[in-house]
Design an enzyme around this catalytic site. Sequence first.
Site, mmCIF file in Angstrom:
data_model
loop_
_atom_site.group_PDB
_atom_site.id
_atom_site.type_symbol
_atom_site.label_atom_id
_atom_site.label_comp_id
_atom_site.label_asym_id
_atom_site.label_seq_id
_atom_site.Cartn_x
_atom_site.Cartn_y
_atom_site.Cartn_z
ATOM 1 N N TYR A 196 -6.885 -13.026 -5.369
ATOM 2 C CA TYR A 196 -7.101 -12.715 -3.784
ATOM 3 C C TYR A 196 -5.928 -11.774 -3.229
ATOM 4 O O TYR A 196 -6.048 -10.746 -2.680
ATOM 5 C CB TYR A 196 -7.164 -13.656 -3.128
ATOM 6 C CG TYR A 196 -7.547 -13.601 -1.649
ATOM 7 C CD1 TYR A 196 -9.019 -13.237 -1.226
ATOM 8 C CD2 TYR A 196 -6.608 -13.857 -0.708
ATOM 9 C CE1 TYR A 196 -9.227 -12.835 0.280
ATOM 10 C CE2 TYR A 196 -7.024 -13.883 0.738
ATOM 11 C CZ TYR A 196 -8.081 -13.333 1.065
ATOM 12 O OH TYR A 196 -8.607 -13.084 2.337
ATOM 13 N N ASN B 20 -22.330 -10.397 8.484
ATOM 14 C CA ASN B 20 -23.043 -11.517 9.064
ATOM 15 C C ASN B 20 -22.578 -12.920 9.056
ATOM 16 O O ASN B 20 -23.278 -13.889 9.576
ATOM 17 C CB ASN B 20 -24.202 -11.537 8.079
ATOM 18 C CG ASN B 20 -23.844 -12.256 6.581
ATOM 19 O OD1 ASN B 20 -22.558 -11.759 6.137
ATOM 20 N ND2 ASN B 20 -24.686 -12.813 5.761
ATOM 21 N N ARG B 21 -21.185 -12.993 9.086
ATOM 22 C CA ARG B 21 -20.704 -14.417 9.497
ATOM 23 C C ARG B 21 -19.263 -14.144 9.507
ATOM 24 O O ARG B 21 -18.609 -13.052 9.299
ATOM 25 C CB ARG B 21 -20.755 -15.503 8.223
ATOM 26 C CG ARG B 21 -20.180 -14.982 6.794
ATOM 27 C CD ARG B 21 -20.641 -15.766 5.840
ATOM 28 N NE ARG B 21 -20.198 -15.439 4.268
ATOM 29 C CZ ARG B 21 -19.177 -15.460 3.939
ATOM 30 N NH1 ARG B 21 -17.996 -16.550 4.692
ATOM 31 N NH2 ARG B 21 -18.765 -15.084 2.778
ATOM 32 N N GLY B 22 -18.430 -15.066 10.145
ATOM 33 C CA GLY B 22 -16.900 -15.113 10.311
ATOM 34 C C GLY B 22 -16.419 -13.773 10.941
ATOM 35 O O GLY B 22 -17.038 -13.558 12.045
ATOM 36 N N ILE B 23 -15.287 -13.260 10.564
ATOM 37 C CA ILE B 23 -14.633 -12.147 11.109
ATOM 38 C C ILE B 23 -15.636 -10.942 11.152
ATOM 39 O O ILE B 23 -15.429 -10.383 12.341
ATOM 40 C CB ILE B 23 -13.459 -11.974 10.310
ATOM 41 C CG1 ILE B 23 -12.261 -12.969 10.399
ATOM 42 C CG2 ILE B 23 -12.731 -10.472 10.996
ATOM 43 C CD1 ILE B 23 -10.966 -12.773 9.835
ATOM 44 N N GLY C 119 -15.450 -9.614 1.379
ATOM 45 C CA GLY C 119 -14.513 -9.947 0.341
ATOM 46 C C GLY C 119 -14.967 -11.692 0.075
ATOM 47 O O GLY C 119 -15.637 -12.171 0.654
ATOM 48 N N ASP D 44 -25.013 -5.014 -1.843
ATOM 49 C CA ASP D 44 -23.977 -5.779 -2.831
ATOM 50 C C ASP D 44 -22.900 -4.613 -2.938
ATOM 51 O O ASP D 44 -23.044 -3.646 -3.885
ATOM 52 C CB ASP D 44 -24.598 -6.052 -4.310
ATOM 53 C CG ASP D 44 -23.792 -6.710 -5.186
ATOM 54 O OD1 ASP D 44 -22.400 -6.742 -4.976
ATOM 55 O OD2 ASP D 44 -24.154 -7.273 -6.198
#
Length: 234
Positions: free
Chosen positions: A140, A11-14, A77, A48
């Site tokens: 990370y 739903n966002r970004g990459i 992530g 989730d």
Amino acid sequence: MSRTVLISGGNRGIGLAVARSFADAGDKVAVTYRTGAPPPGLFGVACDVTEEESVKRAVADVEAQYGPVEVLVANAGITRDGLLPMMSEKDFRDVIDTNVLGAFRLAKHATGGMLRKRWGRLVFMSSVMGTLGSPGQTNYAASKSALVGLARSLAWELGARKITSNVVTPGLIETDMIEHITDGRRAELIGNTPLRRTGTADEVAAVVRFLASDAASFVTGAVVPVSGGIGMGH
């Protein structure tokens, strides 16, 4: 031929750029999201990835809408940055649970249809920091390097069924994930990037699309950097 594509964290970004890229090519695209709302024009399922039952329900919802998943892009992530002496065990565990176990749960439940069809594509979204390491990101970096072992083991397990499993390692990409980076760290990273710029989510999406295509039918267990050259050779 239209395929069923599932993108976690789409739903966002990459993730959103990848989803739009597949949708523009005519594929049946579903995205998972944990917060916010699904992107307009895309089929969204709340999920989730840290909860197995939530992942099972999400995959079942996608299969009911579009049929068995044929392409999985494990992109969801999080980060919980901090120097090791100050990092809580919870922050370390939460990142591993989302970034590694989340990818494991998705692959476990999404590959059933691929196995039956004897065809599929798995793409795991890692990061160059998984091999370079990064100060303040032990959790990370550990999570992103773990995805390589996961993907390559699945390449062995699933290859006989014509299911490929690959990893994409973006460098510094212009998304909200890098908004917290200081100007100094940003300049340092760009200075270590031969192309001397940040990348775009669309440039990552193009590589994911290739790995999911018939043209990449003999590519599996690969780690493909989309990084402008930062970390090459690692």
